[in-house]
Write an enzyme that holds these catalytic residues in place. Structure first.
Site, PDB file in Angstrom:
ATOM      1  N   THR A   1      78.545  18.938   7.865  1.00  0.00           N
ATOM      2  CA  THR A   1      78.684  20.445   8.002  1.00  0.00           C
ATOM      3  C   THR A   1      77.655  21.126   7.219  1.00  0.00           C
ATOM      4  O   THR A   1      77.269  20.469   6.162  1.00  0.00           O
ATOM      5  CB  THR A   1      79.961  21.042   7.551  1.00  0.00           C
ATOM      6  OG1 THR A   1      80.192  20.815   6.005  1.00  0.00           O
ATOM      7  CG2 THR A   1      81.197  20.293   8.197  1.00  0.00           C
TER       8      THR A   1
ATOM      9  N   GLU B   1      82.519  19.696  13.370  1.00  0.00           N
ATOM     10  CA  GLU B   1      83.818  18.956  13.578  1.00  0.00           C
ATOM     11  C   GLU B   1      84.274  18.706  14.794  1.00  0.00           C
ATOM     12  O   GLU B   1      85.369  17.718  15.000  1.00  0.00           O
ATOM     13  CB  GLU B   1      84.943  19.490  12.664  1.00  0.00           C
ATOM     14  CG  GLU B   1      84.646  19.543  11.236  1.00  0.00           C
ATOM     15  CD  GLU B   1      83.842  20.761  10.723  1.00  0.00           C
ATOM     16  OE1 GLU B   1      83.243  21.344  11.478  1.00  0.00           O
ATOM     17  OE2 GLU B   1      84.059  21.245   9.745  1.00  0.00           O
TER      18      GLU B   1
ATOM     19  N   LYS C   1      89.484  42.800   5.412  1.00  0.00           N
ATOM     20  CA  LYS C   1      91.034  43.155   5.399  1.00  0.00           C
ATOM     21  C   LYS C   1      90.982  44.369   4.851  1.00  0.00           C
ATOM     22  O   LYS C   1      90.789  44.713   3.611  1.00  0.00           O
ATOM     23  CB  LYS C   1      91.410  42.173   4.548  1.00  0.00           C
ATOM     24  CG  LYS C   1      91.777  40.748   4.949  1.00  0.00           C
ATOM     25  CD  LYS C   1      91.402  39.479   4.158  1.00  0.00           C
ATOM     26  CE  LYS C   1      91.068  38.376   4.821  1.00  0.00           C
ATOM     27  NZ  LYS C   1      89.929  37.325   4.024  1.00  0.00           N
TER      28      LYS C   1
HETATM   29  P1  ADP Z   1      78.960  25.670   9.990  1.00  0.00           P
HETATM   30  O1  ADP Z   1      80.356  26.123  10.227  1.00  0.00           O
HETATM   31  O2  ADP Z   1      78.813  24.718   8.865  1.00  0.00           O
HETATM   32  O3  ADP Z   1      77.926  26.772   9.889  1.00  0.00           O
HETATM   33  P2  ADP Z   1      78.822  24.744  12.708  1.00  0.00           P
HETATM   34  O4  ADP Z   1      77.562  24.512  13.570  1.00  0.00           O
HETATM   35  O5  ADP Z   1      79.760  23.556  12.702  1.00  0.00           O
HETATM   36  O6  ADP Z   1      78.240  24.823  11.355  1.00  0.00           O
HETATM   37  O7  ADP Z   1      79.479  26.025  12.931  1.00  0.00           O
HETATM   38  C1  ADP Z   1      80.706  26.146  13.488  1.00  0.00           C
HETATM   39  C2  ADP Z   1      81.203  27.667  13.478  1.00  0.00           C
HETATM   40  O8  ADP Z   1      80.056  28.411  14.264  1.00  0.00           O
HETATM   41  C3  ADP Z   1      82.642  28.024  14.375  1.00  0.00           C
HETATM   42  O9  ADP Z   1      83.555  27.585  13.623  1.00  0.00           O
HETATM   43  C4  ADP Z   1      82.369  29.119  14.708  1.00  0.00           C
HETATM   44  O10 ADP Z   1      82.729  30.010  13.629  1.00  0.00           O
HETATM   45  C5  ADP Z   1      80.848  29.483  14.763  1.00  0.00           C
HETATM   46  N1  ADP Z   1      80.515  29.427  16.358  1.00  0.00           N
HETATM   47  C6  ADP Z   1      80.083  28.603  17.042  1.00  0.00           C
HETATM   48  N2  ADP Z   1      80.059  28.901  18.259  1.00  0.00           N
HETATM   49  C7  ADP Z   1      80.351  30.112  18.473  1.00  0.00           C
HETATM   50  C8  ADP Z   1      80.182  31.024  19.432  1.00  0.00           C
HETATM   51  N3  ADP Z   1      79.869  30.894  20.708  1.00  0.00           N
HETATM   52  N4  ADP Z   1      80.662  32.375  19.158  1.00  0.00           N
HETATM   53  C9  ADP Z   1      81.098  32.522  17.672  1.00  0.00           C
HETATM   54  N5  ADP Z   1      81.116  31.717  16.823  1.00  0.00           N
HETATM   55  C10 ADP Z   1      80.501  30.702  17.162  1.00  0.00           C
END
Ligand code: ADP
Length: 561
Positions: free
Chosen positions: A190, A340, A451
């Site tokens: 991640t 994940e 918040k």
């Molecule tokens: P990191 O979380 O480490 O930045 P990831 O690519 O695993 O890398 O990111 C996952 C996160 O990205 C998700 O949990 C979400 O918050 C965000 N995410 C992914 N796709 C979308 C989407 N289409 N719209 C909004 N948020 C998104």
């Protein structure tokens, strides 16, 4: 009672074999740098090969790795761009019994070294354009024994062999090692926005199932007739699984190498008649600007073959979806997932009975969509009680399925997991709503939520609305500290080139869509918003800079309250 079906393990060699035989003649195109222009920028050159040739070289790679004497299950790292050579590693490394560890090249070099050490990588395949990193990586990663350079190197690097020569010296692997479908096949970390990066191990089984679930019409819509350009890097959650999905179904693959600018991508899509592409919103914003420019100057691109452009990684503003549809007749389809989850979790395809380009259609398309088959999602509150799926109650988004992580590599803590009625759920760290028809909408990362007075305000909703303003190019909304309400929203806005916008204009523009207490208290104008290694706004940095905006005197204060 046991069934009498064959317990055939689901493994990546099935994908490799299909590419090698059934789709042997199907093309794989890569843009590779061939020299530099007068400004010192790399010039793209077209490289074409076939699945047959890629598969053969993947098997040579497998044999070459085995000849190094690695034990089954050892990690093989890549620091590489999207290209046919990286695809060879995707197919060859796991098929030979090793774990393909794709490392994010955009991370800070110290973090790259940390990850290589944590994964205990002994072999690294590194793109020639990143060759300058080799001495530092060597010094920082004592376990790294073998380094091979992908692509030609102008000057030999001491102690480092060329990948092409290395694999050419080995006959293709004749027999696959015995593989359990639950063996690790791939590894991604991640991006570590909080704390150190965490390692996720994909299995052969999860990769095969993810590929099968990604292809259908209501998911990514990949078939043999398609030409697919994943702009999302192959070092970021396996380019959303597309290299495997395409190889399994015989779609032509198109790789942009290190090129991500709007003009190069638009030309590549046109020249290769790309029908499906995938990237983060910032990539699509760049492409939309280029398509607008080209049309206004009377030389539009012909992207008539494009059927679906997938957007994910962060929320796609409705204005972006509308911009492509209304001005260029192009369909942006939103998907959600994370490292994940391999990553495909949900896709937003408009159901029958709703016009994709109606207001209702756009509202649905701006949501992250419904879960793909075998993926379950639900919302919980802070006490782990269920939150209703009514389209407006917000809760922590939980996910479960055969391609969802159940623990992190070398990590004892299980803080991201909840067991409910004997079933393990992964806590995504996202705050979402789900409506009665199963359409999920990300409202925020839990850590970015504002918040205010004990209530939650979604920064994502505000950003998306503000990005609909014609004078706004980009916007991030963050929490600033507030004595009375704890936190209040602050809009950080990059105006479009040559334009400006005031706080009052922004508030007036979005006011009809929100309760009054949701509206930002102030707006800061800036030239750019910092972007992290996975193409997302670095809100943490903005928050550090602006959290005291309300109470401190900022020299560049753009608006008052
Ligand atoms: P990191 O979380 O480490 O930045 P990831 O690519 O695993 O890398 O990111 C996952 C996160 O990205 C998700 O949990 C979400 O918050 C965000 N995410 C992914 N796709 C979308 C989407 N289409 N719209 C909004 N948020 C998104």
């Amino acid at each position: 009672m046991q069934s009498n079906m064959m317990p055939v393990p689901l493994t990546i060699p099935f994908i490799l074999e299909r590419a090698r035989t059934t789709y042997a003649a199907r093309e794989v195109v890569s843009l590779l740098p061939v020299g530099r222009n007068e400004q010192g920028q790399p010039i793209p050159g077209r490289h074409s090969t076939t699945y047959g040739a890629v598969a053969e070289r993947a098997l040579r790679l497998g044999a070459a790795l085995q000849a190094l004497g690695l034990a089954q299950g050892e990690r093989v790292a890549t620091l590489a761009v999207n290209s046919f050579r990286h695809l060879e590693a995707y197919l060859g490394v796991p098929s030979a019994g090793f774990v393909l560890h794709t490392v994010n090249i955009r991370l800070h070099p110290e973090q790259v070294a940390w990850i290589l050490n944590h994964a205990e990588d002994r072999v690294l395949l590194i793109e020639n354009v990143f060759g300058a990193m080799i001495p530092a990586l060597r010094a920082a990663c004592p376990k790294l024994e073998h380094i091979y350079v992908l692509g030609p190197t102008p000057q030999p690097i001491a102690g480092v062999e060329g990948y092409d020569e290395w694999i050419a010296g080995h006959d293709p692997l004749r027999q696959y090692p015995p593989l359990d479908e639950n063996d690790a096949a791939g590894m991604c970390y991640t991006s570590g926005t909080t704390g150190n990066p965490k390692g996720v191990l994909y299995s052969h089984r999860s990769t095969v199932l993810h590929s099968l679930a990604s292809a259908p019409k209501d998911a990514l819509n990949v078939g043999e007739a398609d030409a697919v350009l994943p702009i999302v890097p192959m070092f970021h959650v396996n380019a959303w699984g597309l290299p495997y999905t395409c190889a399994m179904f015989g779609a032509k693959q198109v790789f942009a190498g290190p090129f991500t600018d709007g003009p190069t991508l638009a030309r590549l899509m046109q020249d290769e008649q790309v029908s499906i592409s995938a990237g983060v919103p910032t990539i699509w914003m760049g492409l939309l600007a280029e398509l607008d420019r080209a049309r206004n100057e009377g030389g539009p691109y012909d992207l008539s073959g494009m059927e679906r452009m997938i957007v994910g990684g962060s929320a796609a503003p409705e204005a972006l979806i509308r911009g492509f549809q209304e001005r260029h007749d192009l369909k942006l389809v939103q998907a959600w997932g994370m490292t994940e989850t391999h990553p495909l979790g949900t896709v937003s395809v408009v159901p029958p009975g709703v016009q994709a380009s109606s207001d209702e259609g756009y509202t649905l398309r701006a949501k992250q969509g419904r879960s793909v088959p075998l993926i379950e999602i639900k919302l919980l509150n802070e006490h782990n009680d269920p939150v209703p799926h009514d389209g407006h109650s917000m809760g922590r988004l939980m996910v479960r399925g055969p391609w969802v992580v159940d623990s992190y590599f070398k990590d004892e803590g299980q803080h991201n997991f909840v067991t409910l009625d004997g079933q393990l759920w992964f806590d995504t760290g996202d705050i979402a709503t789900i409506n009665e028809k199963g359409f999920m909408q990300i409202e925020d990362r839990a850590k970015d939520l504002i918040k205010s007075g004990g209530e939650w305000i979604s920064s994502v909703d505000l950003e998306n609305a503000i990005m609909g303003h014609p004078a706004v190019a980009q916007c991030a909304v963050i929490a600033m500290d507030d004595e009375k309400w704890d936190e209040r929203p602050l809009a950080v806005v990059v105006p479009r080139a040559g334009q400006t916008v005031t706080h009052a204009e922004i508030v007036e523009f979005i006011a009809p869509k929100f309760a009054r207490w949701w509206l930002p208290d102030a707006t800061v104008l800036t030239d750019n918003i910092p972007i992290g290694a996975t193409g997302k706004f670095l809100k943490r940095e903005l928050r550090q800079e602006y959290r005291h905006y309300k109470t401190k005197d900022f020299p560049h204060r753009a608006d008052t309250f």
